[in-house]
Design a protein around this motif. Sequence first.
Motif, PDB file in Angstrom:
ATOM      1  N   LEU A   1     -13.184   4.891  -5.397  1.00  0.00           N
ATOM      2  CA  LEU A   1     -12.910   6.026  -5.891  1.00  0.00           C
ATOM      3  C   LEU A   1     -11.506   6.582  -5.371  1.00  0.00           C
ATOM      4  CD1 LEU A   1     -14.922   8.832  -3.890  1.00  0.00           C
ATOM      5  CD2 LEU A   1     -14.608   6.658  -3.087  1.00  0.00           C
ATOM      6  N   LYS A   2     -10.917   7.395  -5.968  1.00  0.00           N
ATOM      7  CA  LYS A   2      -9.500   7.781  -5.401  1.00  0.00           C
ATOM      8  C   LYS A   2      -9.870   9.300  -4.773  1.00  0.00           C
ATOM      9  CE  LYS A   2      -4.872   8.851  -6.949  1.00  0.00           C
ATOM     10  NZ  LYS A   2      -4.102   9.257  -7.992  1.00  0.00           N
ATOM     11  N   ILE A   3      -9.460   9.061  -3.403  1.00  0.00           N
ATOM     12  CA  ILE A   3      -9.814  10.232  -2.837  1.00  0.00           C
ATOM     13  C   ILE A   3      -8.393  11.397  -3.100  1.00  0.00           C
ATOM     14  CG2 ILE A   3      -9.693  11.234  -0.377  1.00  0.00           C
ATOM     15  CD1 ILE A   3     -11.341   8.730   0.127  1.00  0.00           C
TER      16      ILE A   3
ATOM     17  N   ASP B   1      -2.865   1.890  -4.015  1.00  0.00           N
ATOM     18  CA  ASP B   1      -2.838   3.445  -3.402  1.00  0.00           C
ATOM     19  C   ASP B   1      -3.676   3.416  -2.230  1.00  0.00           C
ATOM     20  OD1 ASP B   1      -1.227   4.215  -5.837  1.00  0.00           O
ATOM     21  OD2 ASP B   1      -2.991   5.170  -6.633  1.00  0.00           O
ATOM     22  N   ALA B   2      -3.195   3.890  -1.244  1.00  0.00           N
ATOM     23  CA  ALA B   2      -3.944   4.182  -0.138  1.00  0.00           C
ATOM     24  C   ALA B   2      -5.022   5.120  -0.177  1.00  0.00           C
ATOM     25  CB  ALA B   2      -2.917   4.745   1.101  1.00  0.00           C
ATOM     26  N   ALA B   3      -4.976   5.958  -1.366  1.00  0.00           N
ATOM     27  CA  ALA B   3      -5.815   7.038  -1.564  1.00  0.00           C
ATOM     28  C   ALA B   3      -7.280   6.294  -2.265  1.00  0.00           C
ATOM     29  CB  ALA B   3      -5.561   7.769  -2.839  1.00  0.00           C
TER      30      ALA B   3
ATOM     31  N   VAL C   1       0.856  -1.116  -0.143  1.00  0.00           N
ATOM     32  CA  VAL C   1      -0.065   0.166   0.191  1.00  0.00           C
ATOM     33  C   VAL C   1       0.833   1.242   0.012  1.00  0.00           C
ATOM     34  CG1 VAL C   1      -1.694   1.344   1.346  1.00  0.00           C
ATOM     35  CG2 VAL C   1      -1.812  -1.232   1.231  1.00  0.00           C
ATOM     36  N   VAL C   2       0.983   1.916  -1.113  1.00  0.00           N
ATOM     37  CA  VAL C   2       1.703   3.127  -1.075  1.00  0.00           C
ATOM     38  C   VAL C   2       0.743   4.319  -0.455  1.00  0.00           C
ATOM     39  CG1 VAL C   2       3.436   2.832  -2.777  1.00  0.00           C
ATOM     40  CG2 VAL C   2       1.155   3.323  -3.570  1.00  0.00           C
ATOM     41  N   ALA C   3       1.509   4.728   0.614  1.00  0.00           N
ATOM     42  CA  ALA C   3       1.005   5.902   1.351  1.00  0.00           C
ATOM     43  C   ALA C   3       1.964   7.046   1.890  1.00  0.00           C
ATOM     44  CB  ALA C   3       0.492   5.354   2.567  1.00  0.00           C
ATOM     45  N   ALA C   4       2.969   7.046   1.015  1.00  0.00           N
ATOM     46  CA  ALA C   4       4.040   8.230   1.291  1.00  0.00           C
ATOM     47  C   ALA C   4       3.889   9.657   0.644  1.00  0.00           C
ATOM     48  CB  ALA C   4       5.305   7.612   0.879  1.00  0.00           C
ATOM     49  N   GLY C   5       2.678   9.855   0.011  1.00  0.00           N
ATOM     50  CA  GLY C   5       2.452  11.001  -0.628  1.00  0.00           C
ATOM     51  C   GLY C   5       1.871  11.846   0.489  1.00  0.00           C
ATOM     52  N   SER C   6       2.081  13.408  -0.078  1.00  0.00           N
ATOM     53  CA  SER C   6       1.564  14.268   0.910  1.00  0.00           C
ATOM     54  C   SER C   6      -0.054  14.525   0.752  1.00  0.00           C
ATOM     55  CB  SER C   6       2.562  15.775   0.616  1.00  0.00           C
ATOM     56  OG  SER C   6       2.100  16.048  -0.517  1.00  0.00           O
TER      57      SER C   6
ATOM     58  N   GLY D   1       8.880   5.580   2.410  1.00  0.00           N
ATOM     59  CA  GLY D   1       9.059   5.499   0.830  1.00  0.00           C
ATOM     60  C   GLY D   1       9.917   6.614   0.526  1.00  0.00           C
ATOM     61  N   GLY D   2       9.530   6.976  -0.795  1.00  0.00           N
ATOM     62  CA  GLY D   2      10.584   8.058  -1.368  1.00  0.00           C
ATOM     63  C   GLY D   2      10.078   9.252  -2.171  1.00  0.00           C
ATOM     64  N   ALA D   3      10.563   9.904  -2.849  1.00  0.00           N
ATOM     65  CA  ALA D   3      10.156  11.367  -3.320  1.00  0.00           C
ATOM     66  C   ALA D   3       9.212  11.028  -4.333  1.00  0.00           C
ATOM     67  CB  ALA D   3      11.258  12.050  -3.972  1.00  0.00           C
ATOM     68  N   GLN D   4       9.067  10.090  -5.235  1.00  0.00           N
ATOM     69  CA  GLN D   4       7.876   9.816  -6.167  1.00  0.00           C
ATOM     70  C   GLN D   4       7.404   8.637  -5.997  1.00  0.00           C
ATOM     71  OE1 GLN D   4       7.551  12.189  -8.351  1.00  0.00           O
ATOM     72  NE2 GLN D   4       9.319  13.386  -7.729  1.00  0.00           N
ATOM     73  N   ARG D   5       6.071   8.507  -6.290  1.00  0.00           N
ATOM     74  CA  ARG D   5       5.250   7.274  -6.092  1.00  0.00           C
ATOM     75  C   ARG D   5       6.187   5.883  -6.582  1.00  0.00           C
ATOM     76  NH1 ARG D   5       2.404   3.234  -8.330  1.00  0.00           N
ATOM     77  NH2 ARG D   5       0.564   2.683  -7.494  1.00  0.00           N
TER      78      ARG D   5
ATOM     79  N   ASP E   1       9.263   5.440  -6.516  1.00  0.00           N
ATOM     80  CA  ASP E   1      10.376   5.383  -5.304  1.00  0.00           C
ATOM     81  C   ASP E   1       9.719   4.553  -4.338  1.00  0.00           C
ATOM     82  OD1 ASP E   1      12.137   6.892  -7.091  1.00  0.00           O
ATOM     83  OD2 ASP E   1      11.518   8.535  -6.295  1.00  0.00           O
ATOM     84  N   SER E   2       8.609   4.857  -4.036  1.00  0.00           N
ATOM     85  CA  SER E   2       8.045   4.141  -2.910  1.00  0.00           C
ATOM     86  C   SER E   2       7.497   2.929  -3.319  1.00  0.00           C
ATOM     87  CB  SER E   2       6.585   5.081  -2.557  1.00  0.00           C
ATOM     88  OG  SER E   2       6.819   6.212  -1.839  1.00  0.00           O
ATOM     89  N   VAL E   3       6.944   2.581  -4.259  1.00  0.00           N
ATOM     90  CA  VAL E   3       6.913   1.057  -4.908  1.00  0.00           C
ATOM     91  C   VAL E   3       8.237   0.239  -4.666  1.00  0.00           C
ATOM     92  CG1 VAL E   3       6.131  -0.359  -6.883  1.00  0.00           C
ATOM     93  CG2 VAL E   3       4.780   1.966  -6.228  1.00  0.00           C
TER      94      VAL E   3
HETATM   95  O1  C5P Z   1      -0.123  11.538  -5.833  1.00  0.00           O
HETATM   96  P1  C5P Z   1      -1.067  10.549  -6.079  1.00  0.00           P
HETATM   97  O2  C5P Z   1      -2.459  10.613  -5.572  1.00  0.00           O
HETATM   98  O3  C5P Z   1      -1.481   9.976  -7.582  1.00  0.00           O
HETATM   99  O4  C5P Z   1      -0.559   9.178  -5.214  1.00  0.00           O
HETATM  100  C1  C5P Z   1      -1.123   7.892  -5.341  1.00  0.00           C
HETATM  101  C2  C5P Z   1      -0.575   7.145  -4.302  1.00  0.00           C
HETATM  102  O5  C5P Z   1       0.788   7.065  -4.241  1.00  0.00           O
HETATM  103  C3  C5P Z   1      -0.948   7.842  -2.897  1.00  0.00           C
HETATM  104  O6  C5P Z   1      -1.657   6.492  -2.037  1.00  0.00           O
HETATM  105  C4  C5P Z   1       0.302   8.287  -2.296  1.00  0.00           C
HETATM  106  O7  C5P Z   1       0.291   8.255  -1.043  1.00  0.00           O
HETATM  107  C5  C5P Z   1       1.410   7.412  -2.778  1.00  0.00           C
HETATM  108  N1  C5P Z   1       2.675   8.206  -2.947  1.00  0.00           N
HETATM  109  C6  C5P Z   1       3.682   7.544  -2.342  1.00  0.00           C
HETATM  110  N2  C5P Z   1       4.878   8.253  -2.425  1.00  0.00           N
HETATM  111  C7  C5P Z   1       4.957   9.196  -3.220  1.00  0.00           C
HETATM  112  C8  C5P Z   1       4.042   9.881  -3.803  1.00  0.00           C
HETATM  113  C9  C5P Z   1       2.811   9.187  -3.825  1.00  0.00           C
HETATM  114  O8  C5P Z   1       3.624   6.326  -1.732  1.00  0.00           O
HETATM  115  N3  C5P Z   1       6.232   9.999  -3.017  1.00  0.00           N
END
Ligand code: C5P
Length: 241
Positions: free
Chosen positions: A209-211, A106-108, A13-18, A81-85, A87-89
């Motif tokens: 749905l994507k939040i 996506d956690a979203a 579950v990628v959840a590292a975005g802001s 995670g990392g700077a971009q999605r 990278d987090s994957v």
């Molecule tokens: O930015 P966006 O909504 O497209 O991100 C999709 C998913 O990727 C989100 O769950 C977000 O937390 C994750 N993500 C991440 N690491 C990042 C950017 C996004 O895990 N650097």
Amino acid sequence: MSTHDIEPVAAIVVAAGSGSRLGADVPKALVAIGGVPLVVLAADALLTGGASRVVVVAPAAQRDDFLRLFAGRDEVRVVVGGAQRQDSVRQGLEAIGDARFVLVHDAARPFVPARVVRRVVEALAAGARSVVPVVPVVDSVRAITDFGSAVIDRSTLRAVQTPQGFDAELLRRAHAHVAEQGLAVTDDASACEALGEATVLVEGSRESLKITEPFDLVVAESLAAARQTDSGPAGDGRADA
Ligand code: C5P
């Protein structure tokens, strides 16, 4: 075939975005819907749908908050995670161990129904190596061109959701490839396609749905309330729109 007959499936579950577009004062994955943080809803949805363990990829600054959320749950591991999605994957892939199949979610998208997760897993078990849930596009769509805009035949379009499912070794190679080549990809199937791998589509769900924006939280709260009373559209086993 039940997903219990299929060999263990790991999930990331990628959840590292802001989640800055949501305008919350915490990272999006920690925002609660019906009192439960998005990341917990998302991880539980994957486990219900057939994943046997989950790696949650958290923002570095909130690692301890995420660890507290999943304390005592042996089936869930938290990594940073990392700077971009993408990278987090990659960080998540390093933590899944030797699973043959991996889901990336996506956690979203906290409301993905179990039946959609199962469809992805069953396609993998049937031999697909890169699987994407999709839904038809309901709006008319226009592409912006140099001369104005042009309508696109929406019957040929599909909106892409998660969890996407993969042969784990393929996804590792795909992410190593895009990183080496400096390619930016918005989803994981695209990373596999950069290696020439075909993508198999399965039916997604509008419930997933994507939040992204504050309006989505209003919809999400009513979906959560409908699930609690079991009177709304969110119960598993109902028809997809
Ligand atoms: O930015 P966006 O909504 O497209 O991100 C999709 C998913 O990727 C989100 O769950 C977000 O937390 C994750 N993500 C991440 N690491 C990042 C950017 C996004 O895990 N650097």
